[in-house]
Design a protein around this motif. Structure first.
Motif, PDB file in Angstrom:
ATOM      1  N   ASP A   1      33.259  28.878  49.822  1.00 16.02           N
ATOM      2  CA  ASP A   1      33.071  28.750  51.269  1.00 16.02           C
ATOM      3  C   ASP A   1      31.917  27.817  51.614  1.00 16.02           C
ATOM      4  O   ASP A   1      31.905  27.198  52.687  1.00 16.02           O
TER       5      ASP A   1
ATOM      6  N   SER B   1      21.919  33.828  53.255  1.00 14.81           N
ATOM      7  CA  SER B   1      23.080  33.731  54.145  1.00 14.81           C
ATOM      8  C   SER B   1      22.696  33.460  55.595  1.00 14.81           C
ATOM      9  O   SER B   1      23.535  33.037  56.400  1.00 14.81           O
TER      10      SER B   1
ATOM     11  N   TYR C   1      32.139  33.006  47.580  1.00 13.90           N
ATOM     12  CA  TYR C   1      31.078  32.623  48.517  1.00 13.90           C
ATOM     13  C   TYR C   1      30.702  31.158  48.324  1.00 13.90           C
ATOM     14  O   TYR C   1      30.522  30.408  49.297  1.00 13.90           O
TER      15      TYR C   1
ATOM     16  N   GLY D   1      33.364  42.877  52.909  1.00 21.99           N
ATOM     17  CA  GLY D   1      33.128  41.468  53.203  1.00 21.99           C
ATOM     18  C   GLY D   1      34.257  40.833  53.972  1.00 21.99           C
ATOM     19  O   GLY D   1      34.036  39.955  54.826  1.00 21.99           O
TER      20      GLY D   1
ATOM     21  N   THR E   1      31.655  38.643  44.292  1.00 20.21           N
ATOM     22  CA  THR E   1      32.037  37.743  45.389  1.00 20.21           C
ATOM     23  C   THR E   1      31.298  36.406  45.352  1.00 20.21           C
ATOM     24  O   THR E   1      31.457  35.588  46.253  1.00 20.21           O
TER      25      THR E   1
ATOM     26  N   PHE F   1      30.381  37.672  54.608  1.00 25.15           N
ATOM     27  CA  PHE F   1      29.453  37.743  53.477  1.00 25.15           C
ATOM     28  C   PHE F   1      28.088  38.298  53.886  1.00 25.15           C
ATOM     29  O   PHE F   1      27.470  39.060  53.135  1.00 25.15           O
TER      30      PHE F   1
END
Length: 396
Positions: free
Chosen positions: A240, A298, A237, A365, A233, A370
């Motif tokens: 984004d 994150s 990510y 997710g 991912t 995330f």
């Protein structure tokens, strides 16, 4: 000197099988999307890698017909000639008009490549003593990462400049050139087999009947599961976070993969110096650290380019080390006369588990974001860490 040349020989074989496969797996989806194929059709393209998932089905056949270095060379060289020949033939086809034929030929090429891999792994298991297996498996890991970087990165850039017909012949020629070290290597010697009975299909079943083998299967399923979801991912990510495709290609495809190559090599030396049990524990600790880093990342209010590069370097570097560790541990759990069968089955288990983890984490997710996925990966990494603390494989 012989050991260094032998390691180089196997590195060229691993990279020869990896570069064309990475190129096709990366280029064909791009071409299909440009040709207005549906996302479902593009997703189904992943089936071209099916030969590498089911190759264990014919691995006993390769084992049963391989006793000497000459036997292994016949399998490897024959398979690579077929592999290169198909690539050269595909170069004369047009993706717009011959798509179905191209897909069929690519699958046949991957069958040949998978057969080469079985024979290469089996010969490698017999050509190196157990205390050198980490160095050998670092070559295997490096070959895979290098193939991904070259086939899925540099060749894709060249492809956009020169086109399908001009690039593929050189890819096919490279596969043949990579056979030169093996062709001229007269110094490979094999350990004598203690078991004289030929490998049979039932040996695939008997592999799972070994004493305490369940503990090892659990290790294969768990060891780097705490990284796989993050790896699968990472690119979405980054999208984004505002990175464009060119930046993602450079940061992940070049910097990340290059870090994986370097750490794969270093881990081979590292494992040999401090031992496999200690190395497994240290690498498992690093996997927990990587998952924790991305969870912290994150939650950070300010995300910098340096922080992102650090995360990519940690992720791919640790993945390179973990891959070498899995290969090395798997090489220890091979039975006499069933080297190709046993090693192939173990690697297939890691491929299948990685696929399931990637799908599961992606779905998690979608629902929890995330940050939730990074929490899940940290939990998986902690479970794997606890398991590795007590895991002691029974080497054959």
């Amino acid at each position: 000197m012989n050991k260094k040349y032998n390691l180089f020989t196997f590195f060229t074989l691993y990279i020869a099988q990896s570069i064309p496969m990475s190129f096709f797996a990366t280029a064909l989806p791009v071409l299909m999307r440009q040709g207005d194929y549906s996302l479902w059709a593009i997703a189904m393209l992943k089936l071209i890698k099916l030969p590498w998932i089911i190759k264990f089905l014919w691995s006993p056949w390769v084992d049963s017909r391989s006793e000497s270095v000459r036997d292994y060379k016949r399998w490897i060289i024959g398979s690579e000639i077929i592999y290169a020949g198909i690539i050269l033939f595909v170069a004369f086809l047009r993706i717009e008009t011959d798509f179905s034929l191209i897909i069929t030929l690519v699958i046949l090429a991957f069958i040949a490549s998978a057969t080469q891999d079985i024979a290469t792994d089996a010969m490698a298991a017999r050509a190196f003593p157990r205390n050198d297996s980490s160095l050998l498996n670092s070559m295997q890991s490096m070959g895979s990462f290098t193939g991904s970087m070259v086939g899925g990165g540099f060749l894709l850039l060249i492809f956009h400049q020169v086109g399908w017909g001009k690039l593929l012949p050189w890819v096919g020629i490279f596969v043949l050139v990579a056979l030169i070290p093996l062709w001229f290597n007269k110094k490979i010697t094999l350990r004598e087999r203690k078991v004289k009975e030929k490998a049979k299909p039932k040996d695939m079943y008997l592999f799972f009947r070994q004493k305490n083998i369940g503990w090892h299967i659990a290790f294969l399923l768990l060891f780097y599961a705490g990284l796989i979801g993050i790896l699968s991912t990472l690119r979405p990510y980054m999208v984004d976070l505002g990175y464009d495709m060119k930046e993602i290609g450079a940061m992940v495809g070049v910097f990340g993969t290059a870090t994986g190559i370097c750490c794969s090599f270093l881990s081979g030396v590292f494992i040999r110096k401090i031992g496999k049990n200690s190395s497994r524990k240290i690498i498992s600790t690093l996997i927990v650290g990587v998952a924790a880093y991305f969870l912290w990342f994150s939650t950070s209010e300010t995300i910098t380019h340096t922080m992102m590069l650090t995360g990519i370097g940690l992720l791919w570097g640790t993945y390179g080390m973990a891959t070498t560790m899995v290969y090395t541990t798997s090489m220890d759990i091979v039975r006499d006369g069933r080297e190709g069968t046993d090693f192939t089955m173990q690697i297939v288990i890691t491929h299948l588990s990685s696929m399931l983890v990637a799908i599961g984490c992606s779905r998690f997710g979608d629902v929890h974001g995330f940050r939730g996925m990074f929490v899940l990966e940290l939990g998986i990494a902690l479970v794997a860490f606890a398991y590795v603390m007590f895991y002691k494989p029974q080497a054959q």
